[in-house]
Each structure stands twice: as C-alpha cells, then as structure tokens.
Design a protein around this motif. Structure first.
Motif, PDB file in Angstrom:
ATOM      1  N   LEU A 163     -12.994  58.066  51.249  1.00  0.00           N
ATOM      2  CA  LEU A 163     -13.845  57.142  50.519  1.00  0.00           C
ATOM      3  C   LEU A 163     -14.739  57.866  49.527  1.00  0.00           C
ATOM      4  O   LEU A 163     -14.889  57.461  48.373  1.00  0.00           O
ATOM      5  CB  LEU A 163     -14.727  56.355  51.490  1.00  0.00           C
ATOM      6  N   HIS A 164     -15.290  58.986  49.987  1.00  0.00           N
ATOM      7  CA  HIS A 164     -16.409  59.580  49.263  1.00  0.00           C
ATOM      8  C   HIS A 164     -16.561  61.023  49.717  1.00  0.00           C
ATOM      9  O   HIS A 164     -16.405  61.344  50.892  1.00  0.00           O
ATOM     10  CB  HIS A 164     -17.661  58.735  49.590  1.00  0.00           C
ATOM     11  N   ILE A 212     -13.871  51.448  45.468  1.00  0.00           N
ATOM     12  CA  ILE A 212     -15.070  50.805  44.903  1.00  0.00           C
ATOM     13  C   ILE A 212     -14.992  49.293  45.066  1.00  0.00           C
ATOM     14  O   ILE A 212     -13.956  48.675  44.795  1.00  0.00           O
ATOM     15  CB  ILE A 212     -15.209  51.158  43.406  1.00  0.00           C
ATOM     16  N   ARG A 213     -16.105  48.713  45.511  1.00  0.00           N
ATOM     17  CA  ARG A 213     -16.166  47.260  45.666  1.00  0.00           C
ATOM     18  C   ARG A 213     -17.209  46.615  44.754  1.00  0.00           C
ATOM     19  O   ARG A 213     -17.135  45.424  44.472  1.00  0.00           O
ATOM     20  CB  ARG A 213     -16.462  46.905  47.128  1.00  0.00           C
ATOM     21  N   LEU A 223     -19.126  51.144  48.083  1.00  0.00           N
ATOM     22  CA  LEU A 223     -17.758  51.366  48.544  1.00  0.00           C
ATOM     23  C   LEU A 223     -17.367  50.319  49.577  1.00  0.00           C
ATOM     24  O   LEU A 223     -18.188  49.535  50.037  1.00  0.00           O
ATOM     25  CB  LEU A 223     -17.644  52.776  49.129  1.00  0.00           C
ATOM     26  N   GLU A 224     -16.099  50.337  49.968  1.00  0.00           N
ATOM     27  CA  GLU A 224     -15.603  49.301  50.870  1.00  0.00           C
ATOM     28  C   GLU A 224     -16.216  49.353  52.268  1.00  0.00           C
ATOM     29  O   GLU A 224     -16.132  48.381  53.018  1.00  0.00           O
ATOM     30  CB  GLU A 224     -14.074  49.360  50.966  1.00  0.00           C
ATOM     31  N   LEU A 240     -17.532  52.992  34.098  1.00  0.00           N
ATOM     32  CA  LEU A 240     -17.186  51.594  33.795  1.00  0.00           C
ATOM     33  C   LEU A 240     -15.994  51.487  32.853  1.00  0.00           C
ATOM     34  O   LEU A 240     -15.203  50.543  32.919  1.00  0.00           O
ATOM     35  CB  LEU A 240     -18.395  50.873  33.201  1.00  0.00           C
ATOM     36  N   SER A 241     -15.853  52.495  31.977  1.00  0.00           N
ATOM     37  CA  SER A 241     -14.729  52.466  31.037  1.00  0.00           C
ATOM     38  C   SER A 241     -13.391  52.637  31.743  1.00  0.00           C
ATOM     39  O   SER A 241     -12.341  52.254  31.217  1.00  0.00           O
ATOM     40  CB  SER A 241     -14.897  53.564  29.983  1.00  0.00           C
ATOM     41  N   LEU A 242     -13.417  53.199  32.936  1.00  0.00           N
ATOM     42  CA  LEU A 242     -12.191  53.385  33.699  1.00  0.00           C
ATOM     43  C   LEU A 242     -11.631  52.059  34.219  1.00  0.00           C
ATOM     44  O   LEU A 242     -10.473  51.977  34.637  1.00  0.00           O
ATOM     45  CB  LEU A 242     -12.418  54.337  34.881  1.00  0.00           C
ATOM     46  N   PHE A 243     -12.491  51.031  34.194  1.00  0.00           N
ATOM     47  CA  PHE A 243     -12.063  49.716  34.689  1.00  0.00           C
ATOM     48  C   PHE A 243     -11.846  48.743  33.550  1.00  0.00           C
ATOM     49  O   PHE A 243     -11.724  47.558  33.759  1.00  0.00           O
ATOM     50  CB  PHE A 243     -13.100  49.159  35.669  1.00  0.00           C
TER      51      PHE A 243
END
Length: 243
Positions: A163-164, A212-213, A223-224, A240-243
């Motif tokens: 997760l992290h 990421i949630r 995270l989840e 944010l640009s990755l999404f």
C-alpha cells in the motif's frame, strides 16, 4: 572463514605474547601485521584494512586514540589492550568492541575476540545483503515483487500487496495489506526497485497508485486501508495529472 588482524603495542614482549595467544586460541585469525611503531602501523592499516585491530592505548609519541584519529577508513573491529581501565569509557566512544586489561586474562581475551568475530560475521552478512539488494534494484524494477532483506533471509513481496512505503530515521516501513515490515535500509534503496505503479508523493513516502481511494484538499492521500499519507506541495499537481 579466515579473518585478518593487526596488532599494535610499543612493548615487544606484550606484542609477542598477544600474538601467541591469538594464534593458539583462534587459528582462523591470520595476523598480517605486528607493530611497535604507531606511525608505521597507521600506514600499514590504511593500506591493509583488517577485520580486527588490537591496539595498545598508552604508547610514546602517539596514543592508541591518536592512531585511530589518523586512520582513513576504520571500518573494522577494535579491541583496546591497556593497563589502565579508566581508558575504557573513551574507548567505547570510538565504538570499540571492548578492551582487555594487562596482564591479559585468557578467558577475557577469548570473550572479547568472540564478540568481535560475531560483529565481523554480521557485517559480512550485511555487505552480502547490500550487494544482493543492489543487484535486485537493477534487475527487478520491472518485475512484480519487492525484495526486502531480513535477519532470516529475503522477503519477496508482490507489488500489488504493498500500500505504502514510509521512511523514517534511516529505516523504512513497508505497509502491506496484512502487515508492516521494518527494514534497516533507507527508502531510497527501495525507490529504485519499484515499478511505475508507485509514486513518491513526499520525501518520506511512496504510495501505490492502485491503492488510492481519495485526495483531500488539505494535501493528503487516503489509501484503501483508510491511512492518510501526506503529499508535498510540489508533488500535488504531478500526482493529480497521473489521473
């Protein structure tokens, strides 16, 4: 395993007596140098880094501590040999494995050397793990598993279970779906081994983009598992640009 040692003592009789005891009790230790002259010892030690250094404290011109201060890479175990027990405290400031008082007691000497050898063996294991980790860093960045050295061996954690990854005080904590794993390696080591599905959102945090949630306006990723991870200001727009 054959190990090497260097002995430094201005008294010839003491030097030869110590060498005899080491050879008798620890035949796997090869004495590669014996010195009465501290200046000559410094040159030799810097050229031939031993596994263990036996060092007298009170010597003319240079003390044992003066010798240590002039060594370029004292990456070995140190055992001080001295007639003065009050030197012990300062010896430990140099991370010495210990000290042996003159006249040398055989059991005390054996105990100090055994402790030193354990440290040498542990250091060799760490070096091997370091090499192995570097190898995996070059070959597994496109694979689906993270390699984590432990005291028992190696863990292979699938990327999709991570997760992290969190760095703190030179250590790294790997958060998975079911557990937390603490590693003595810094976060930079693991960053090189991760695939493109991971993003370093903060100098101390790497997140799995697939976990990421939510993104909070205050600058946190959720995270989840509901863990909130900070995102540095300079990385927010990039994330944010990755999404």
């Amino acid at each position: 395993m054959k190990l090497t040692a260097i002995l430094v003592d201005d008294e010839e009789n003491a030097l030869e007596s110590l060498a005899l005891k080491i050879s008798r009790f620890f035949p796997n230790i090869s004495i590669i140098g014996k010195f009465q002259n501290p200046q000559e010892a410094i040159v030799f030690i810097n050229r031939n880094n031993p596994d263990v250094l036996f060092l007298d404290v009170e010597m003319p011109v240079l003390t044992g501590f003066d010798v240590l201060a002039k060594l370029t890479n004292p990456n070995f175990e140190i055992i001080f040999v001295t007639a003065y027990s009050n030197y012990a405290i300062e010896a430990f400031k140099y991370s010495a494995i210990g000290y042996v008082l003159k006249p040398i007691d055989n059991d005390e000497l054996k105990s100090m050397i055994n402790n030193a050898l354990k440290n040498v063996n542990q250091k060799n294991k760490l070096i091997k793990n370091e090499r192995l980790l570097n190898h995996f860093a070059k070959t597994t960045s496109n694979s689906n598993k993270l390699v984590i050295p432990t005291n028992k061996g190696l863990l292979f954690i699938p990327h999709n279970e991570i997760l992290h990854i969190e760095g703190y005080d030179g250590y790294t904590k790997i958060h998975t779906n079911t557990s937390e794993i603490i590693s003595s390696y810094n976060i930079g080591k693991y960053e090189k081994m991760l695939s493109d599905s991971f993003f370093k959102c903060h100098k101390s945090h790497i997140i799995n983009l697939q976990k990421i949630r939510a993104f909070e306006n205050e600058g946190y990723i959720v995270l989840e598992n509901e863990r909130r991870v900070p995102v540095s200001k300079m990385n927010r727009s990039k994330l944010l640009s990755l999404f």
